[in-house]
Design a protein around this motif. Sequence first.
Motif, short mmCIF file in Angstrom:
data_model
loop_
_atom_site.label_atom_id
_atom_site.label_comp_id
_atom_site.label_asym_id
_atom_site.label_seq_id
_atom_site.Cartn_x
_atom_site.Cartn_y
_atom_site.Cartn_z
N ASP A 8 0.70 -1.29 -0.08
CA ASP A 8 0.18 0.04 0.02
C ASP A 8 0.98 1.13 0.18
OD1 ASP A 8 -2.46 -1.48 -0.04
OD2 ASP A 8 -2.78 -1.33 1.98
N GLU A 9 2.00 1.21 0.78
CA GLU A 9 2.74 2.47 0.77
C GLU A 9 3.51 2.42 -0.44
OE1 GLU A 9 6.73 4.02 3.38
OE2 GLU A 9 5.70 1.85 3.81
N SER B 129 3.28 6.09 -2.97
CA SER B 129 4.13 6.68 -3.58
C SER B 129 4.34 6.66 -5.06
CB SER B 129 5.66 5.94 -3.29
OG SER B 129 5.80 4.67 -3.78
#
Length: 289
Positions: A282-283, A287
């Motif tokens: 998810d991160e 990004s």
Amino acid sequence: MSGVIVVGSANLDLVYRVHALPAPGETVLATGAAKHPGGKGNNQVIAVARAGAPATFVAAIGADADGDLLVAALEQAGVTLLLRRPATPTGTALITVDDAAENSIVVNSGANNDLIDLTDEERTAVASASILLMQLETPLPTVIAAAAAARAAGTAVVLNAAPFRPLPPELLALVDLLIVNEVEAAAVGEEQLAQVPECVVTLGARGAVVRDRTGVSTAVASPKVDAVDTTGAGDTFCGALVAALDDGLGLAAAARFAVAAAALSVQREGAVSSIPTRAVIDEFLASLE
């Protein structure tokens, strides 16, 4: 019905790093060696669990030290286990990885060949899951039996047709979603690909192409990353894809999630050791946006 059940293989990977893959008759010196949990079923079910979906694994793993290592990794990942532990040695895979992150793999199936017939408990587990994910490293009659049990219960059948072998019509008729790479897609052929309701063709560093039930095809590009080891990237994709589908995403959105997971995995060595968690995926996606 909820969660993903994987009926498939588990192997101990013996990984050798080399500058270049050996040509026929050539001997090369390894620059490093390691043992990792592996096997397509094992890799994929751990990818499912790390991507945040409830995961159950049906497999045959030898009652030996290699098998104990695999079981420990599965338990650590939070996978629910329905295992057979026969006297047959645990399956192994000899993997060579070169400096360009390309690999060659030879598999000795071992205990995976003992995954024959489904028990009542295993059939009940298939029926209670929302998605069944399988590969072709275990006996084909068992793959067909699991797919038939899933179809009878309304469980979606996802088949990763790898390593490729001819697909019997009775199996193809039970598949809801087929996942293949470019080589496997060519081997399956356009006629058989058209018979399954949905299809995903993975393209390595170029991402994937998905065809949904409406017949619409969507290209999903992969982010550019520096690959270290591509071993298990396809398995990471498969596990992340079905985890996203179990979470309610559509096929194209699930493929974007899976492509990101695979891109993360190739930046680390090993198969299981490189599979990212849901938070990391998810991160990474955030990004990119």
